[in-house]
Scaffold this active site. Sequence first.
Site, PDB file in Angstrom:
ATOM      1  N   ASP A  69       0.820  -1.219   0.000  1.00 46.88           N
ATOM      2  CA  ASP A  69       0.000   0.000   0.000  1.00 46.88           C
ATOM      3  C   ASP A  69       0.854   1.269   0.000  1.00 46.88           C
ATOM      4  OD1 ASP A  69      -2.282  -1.731   0.307  1.00 46.88           O
ATOM      5  OD2 ASP A  69      -1.657  -1.948   2.393  1.00 46.88           O
ATOM      6  N   LYS A  95       2.093   2.133  -5.111  1.00 48.24           N
ATOM      7  CA  LYS A  95       2.785   1.635  -6.310  1.00 48.24           C
ATOM      8  C   LYS A  95       1.973   1.913  -7.562  1.00 48.24           C
ATOM      9  CE  LYS A  95       3.084  -2.540  -4.580  1.00 48.24           C
ATOM     10  NZ  LYS A  95       2.742  -2.367  -3.172  1.00 48.24           N
ATOM     11  N   GLY A 140      -4.120  -4.420  -3.947  1.00 49.01           N
ATOM     12  CA  GLY A 140      -5.081  -3.345  -4.119  1.00 49.01           C
ATOM     13  C   GLY A 140      -4.361  -2.104  -4.576  1.00 49.01           C
ATOM     14  N   HIS A 141      -4.574  -1.728  -5.803  1.00 47.19           N
ATOM     15  CA  HIS A 141      -3.955  -0.514  -6.328  1.00 47.19           C
ATOM     16  C   HIS A 141      -5.034   0.519  -6.577  1.00 47.19           C
ATOM     17  CE1 HIS A 141      -0.374  -2.916  -8.135  1.00 47.19           C
ATOM     18  NE2 HIS A 141      -0.191  -2.602  -6.884  1.00 47.19           N
ATOM     19  N   GLN A 165       1.962  -6.363  -3.413  1.00 45.67           N
ATOM     20  CA  GLN A 165       2.417  -6.506  -2.030  1.00 45.67           C
ATOM     21  C   GLN A 165       3.742  -5.747  -1.867  1.00 45.67           C
ATOM     22  OE1 GLN A 165       1.338  -9.758  -3.577  1.00 45.67           O
ATOM     23  NE2 GLN A 165      -0.605  -8.877  -3.029  1.00 45.67           N
TER      24      GLN A 165
HETATM   25  P1  IMP Z   1      -2.462 -13.105   1.777  1.00 46.77           P
HETATM   26  O1  IMP Z   1      -1.570 -12.532   0.723  1.00 46.77           O
HETATM   27  O2  IMP Z   1      -3.924 -12.854   1.503  1.00 46.77           O
HETATM   28  O3  IMP Z   1      -2.173 -14.552   2.062  1.00 46.77           O
HETATM   29  O4  IMP Z   1      -2.168 -12.324   3.153  1.00 46.77           O
HETATM   30  C1  IMP Z   1      -0.916 -12.453   3.833  1.00 46.77           C
HETATM   31  C2  IMP Z   1      -0.514 -11.114   4.445  1.00 46.77           C
HETATM   32  O5  IMP Z   1      -0.169 -10.197   3.417  1.00 46.77           O
HETATM   33  C3  IMP Z   1      -1.623 -10.441   5.254  1.00 46.77           C
HETATM   34  O6  IMP Z   1      -1.032  -9.768   6.343  1.00 46.77           O
HETATM   35  C4  IMP Z   1      -2.215  -9.439   4.277  1.00 46.77           C
HETATM   36  O7  IMP Z   1      -2.856  -8.369   4.925  1.00 46.77           O
HETATM   37  C5  IMP Z   1      -0.963  -9.002   3.542  1.00 46.77           C
HETATM   38  N1  IMP Z   1      -1.212  -8.512   2.193  1.00 46.77           N
HETATM   39  C6  IMP Z   1      -1.482  -9.241   1.101  1.00 46.77           C
HETATM   40  N2  IMP Z   1      -1.628  -8.458   0.026  1.00 46.77           N
HETATM   41  C7  IMP Z   1      -1.403  -7.195   0.431  1.00 46.77           C
HETATM   42  C8  IMP Z   1      -1.343  -5.929  -0.250  1.00 46.77           C
HETATM   43  O8  IMP Z   1      -1.514  -5.817  -1.465  1.00 46.77           O
HETATM   44  N3  IMP Z   1      -1.083  -4.857   0.536  1.00 46.77           N
HETATM   45  C9  IMP Z   1      -0.845  -4.959   1.861  1.00 46.77           C
HETATM   46  N4  IMP Z   1      -0.863  -6.117   2.528  1.00 46.77           N
HETATM   47  C10 IMP Z   1      -1.135  -7.230   1.824  1.00 46.77           C
END
Ligand code: IMP
Length: 443
Positions: free
Chosen positions: A29, A32, A56-57, A239
């Site tokens: 977040d 990007k 989430g962009h 991420q």
């Molecule tokens: P997962 O990717 O859904 O398995 O989540 C694993 C961890 O990564 C969790 O703490 C999520 O909140 C975090 N996470 C996954 N995708 C994002 C992102 O795009 N932005 C911020 N945190 C993320």
Amino acid sequence: MSRVARMISGTGRKAIMTGIVIVGTQWGDEGKGKATDQLGESVDYVVRYSGGNNAGHTVVVAGQTYALHLLPSGILNPGCVPVIGNGVVVDLGVLFEEIDQLMARGVRADRVLISANAHVIAPYHRVLDRVTERFLGKRKLGTTGRGVGPAYADKVNRIGIRVQDLFDESILRQKVAACLEQKNALLVKVYNRPAISATEVADELLQYVDRLRPMMTDTSVVLNDALDQGKVVLFEGAQAHHLDVDFGTYPYVTSSSPIAAGACIGSGVGPTRIDRVVGIAKAYTTRVGEGPFPGELLDEAGEKLRQDGGEFGTTTGRPRRCGWFDALVVNQAARINALTDVFLTKLDVLTGWDKIPIVVGYQVNGNRLTAMPMTQTELHHAQPIYEYMDGWTEDITTKRSFSDLPATTQAYVLRLQELIGVRISGIGVGPGREQTIMIHDLL
Ligand code: IMP
């Protein structure tokens, strides 16, 4: 002129860059989408190489806000081909919903290419993601619940379903049935949940075949050919560094490799084709989900950053945990991703503070650390050590050059640059596409 000031004033060489990676340096977040979109104008291909619709962009173009979860944000630039690489896990329902929504708003979103080797997030992955989180109780990871982790687990376990499998119905049905044999035993006997029908899953996946046909390709060939022709290929990280399965705050990480090296694995281009790696760093720090965050502010300051920065998840709507800029966090990302540039985002959110703290060290068991500790135990015990910079009150959202910024804002940026050890090439001063100060060209 000091080395740091020289980095900003920029007399750097301008080379032709064709392979460029954008990577988050914190916990995601960072904005990007804005940086990618900024470059997108001059980019021929934009590639997602890891993660799935957990990303989430948010991109604002001409006053319109777009929230993208699976598609690369370059999709908003008409001249650019969006690519979903082999390293991505794809929820096909979400993919087509996102495409349809963009098309309804006039974006030509039907030109997406998708790797035949990308893995599919099946309905049972979503179920397992939620059930296992619930089972972990207070040890939960705080996943996005989109089935991303279970889909990657199947990939590594060699029981995953790939996009290409949908084009061989008999193989698809066999693979789904074999995979569900194990999973149903687990769901029914361990988690006390109903079994999932293999026929229904296969039928659901098969309904996407016709739409997928023109999109599926060997994206490694497409991208390498493009690079051979001198086209600009932008690898858009989802991420971020500290959510990387190897280098992040394991186990509170995502299940893929969002770091710059992941761009090679997740798209089929070799490391020597990457010319530049741009790290995106927010002017403060946020994190969603569980896991260590030494600089987390649990007081009104954290609440103010959350409100001023609109720090609520694009994907899940969860409030983000907030803290001041942590130099140790970004510094580690600079090292492991071999950053060539940093793009600093949301600097305007810091307007109005009298003093702006920066985390410059951690106190761990009586020792002062200036780099992130090696072990999880140490990180869990780390207490932030701050240095304080003077704040500013002037509105900076209309500034378009570094020298127009208030002196204290400039000093803050220069100090961050010194702490990171990488030149800051761009600064975001608002959500709009034009609210950017470019110091060095990224291409
Ligand atoms: P997962 O990717 O859904 O398995 O989540 C694993 C961890 O990564 C969790 O703490 C999520 O909140 C975090 N996470 C996954 N995708 C994002 C992102 O795009 N932005 C911020 N945190 C993320």
